[in-house]
Design a protein around this motif. Structure first.
Motif, PDB file in Angstrom:
ATOM      1  N   LEU A   7       5.788  -7.686  -7.682  1.00 25.52           N
ATOM      2  CA  LEU A   7       4.804  -6.795  -7.059  1.00 25.52           C
ATOM      3  C   LEU A   7       3.626  -7.625  -6.569  1.00 25.52           C
ATOM      4  N   HIS A   8       3.208  -7.377  -5.309  1.00 26.93           N
ATOM      5  CA  HIS A   8       2.118  -8.149  -4.715  1.00 26.93           C
ATOM      6  C   HIS A   8       0.947  -7.284  -4.251  1.00 26.93           C
ATOM      7  N   GLN A  15       3.850   2.941  -6.254  1.00 27.91           N
ATOM      8  CA  GLN A  15       5.224   3.414  -6.051  1.00 27.91           C
ATOM      9  C   GLN A  15       6.052   3.239  -7.322  1.00 27.91           C
ATOM     10  N   VAL A  16       5.857   2.122  -8.007  1.00 23.51           N
ATOM     11  CA  VAL A  16       6.561   1.876  -9.264  1.00 23.51           C
ATOM     12  C   VAL A  16       6.154   2.916 -10.300  1.00 23.51           C
ATOM     13  N   TRP A  17       4.861   3.184 -10.386  1.00 16.90           N
ATOM     14  CA  TRP A  17       4.346   4.186 -11.321  1.00 16.90           C
ATOM     15  C   TRP A  17       5.014   5.537 -11.068  1.00 16.90           C
ATOM     16  N   GLU A  18       5.103   5.927  -9.802  1.00 14.74           N
ATOM     17  CA  GLU A  18       5.752   7.192  -9.428  1.00 14.74           C
ATOM     18  C   GLU A  18       7.245   7.166  -9.757  1.00 14.74           C
ATOM     19  N   SER A  19       7.886   6.035  -9.500  1.00  9.71           N
ATOM     20  CA  SER A  19       9.333   5.944  -9.731  1.00  9.71           C
ATOM     21  C   SER A  19       9.698   6.033 -11.206  1.00  9.71           C
ATOM     22  N   LYS A  61       2.572 -11.683 -11.100  1.00 10.30           N
ATOM     23  CA  LYS A  61       1.952 -12.971 -11.414  1.00 10.30           C
ATOM     24  C   LYS A  61       0.444 -12.748 -11.432  1.00 10.30           C
ATOM     25  N   VAL A  62      -0.152 -12.898 -12.618  1.00 14.06           N
ATOM     26  CA  VAL A  62      -1.535 -12.469 -12.822  1.00 14.06           C
ATOM     27  C   VAL A  62      -2.563 -13.299 -12.058  1.00 14.06           C
ATOM     28  N   ILE A  63      -2.276 -14.554 -11.800  1.00 12.21           N
ATOM     29  CA  ILE A  63      -3.225 -15.385 -11.042  1.00 12.21           C
ATOM     30  C   ILE A  63      -3.077 -15.124  -9.546  1.00 12.21           C
ATOM     31  N   ALA A  67      -5.390  -8.647  -8.195  1.00 14.41           N
ATOM     32  CA  ALA A  67      -5.744  -7.243  -7.960  1.00 14.41           C
ATOM     33  C   ALA A  67      -4.707  -6.304  -8.579  1.00 14.41           C
ATOM     34  N   VAL A  68      -3.439  -6.662  -8.480  1.00 12.78           N
ATOM     35  CA  VAL A  68      -2.380  -5.831  -9.064  1.00 12.78           C
ATOM     36  C   VAL A  68      -2.478  -5.881 -10.587  1.00 12.78           C
ATOM     37  N   SER A  69      -2.710  -7.064 -11.124  1.00 16.95           N
ATOM     38  CA  SER A  69      -2.863  -7.216 -12.569  1.00 16.95           C
ATOM     39  C   SER A  69      -4.022  -6.369 -13.087  1.00 16.95           C
TER      40      SER A  69
END
Length: 116
Positions: A7-8, A15-19, A61-63, A67-69
């Motif tokens: 996920l980027h 979308q993942v949360w909804e899925s 990838k947290v680094i 923003a996603v992290s």
């Protein structure tokens, strides 16, 4: 065998949360510069290679994708750590852990009753 997708972007995370209402989701947060995270990542991959459960799997990838992290921490209300793993179903965190507790056995135990 289960393949994971990276996920980027926050909209991908949404979308993942909804899925997760259709199929359980395994979400792994990985630091590419941390040896502890590298070991946990190996455990995550080993689990996926032998898994036959019906679930979707994702990696952040947290680094590289900070923003996603950060959005994961906000959405889950779970303090950020890395490495960190979540099992999500119906937009709820059923299980999460971090660091050396991320093992093939612990992941398998968490998903066993949820993903069939």
């Amino acid at each position: 065998m289960i393949e994971y997708k990276e996920l980027h972007a926050n909209d991908e995370l949404e979308q993942v949360w909804e899925s997760s209402t259709e199929k359980p989701v395994l979400l792994f947060k990985h630091s590419t510069t941390c040896p502890i995270s590298a070991k946990a990542y190996g455990q995550f991959q080993t689990f996926l290679e032998s898994a036959d459960q019906a679930l979707d799997s994702y990696l952040v990838k947290v680094i590289e994708d900070r923003a996603v992290s950060n959005q994961i921490a906000e959405m889950t209300d779970v303090k950020h750590e890395s490495p960190q793993i979540f099992l999500i179903k119906d937009k709820e965190i059923l299980w999460h852990t971090s660091h050396s507790k991320i093992t093939v056995e612990n992941i398998g135990e968490a998903v066993r009753g949820v993903a069939k």
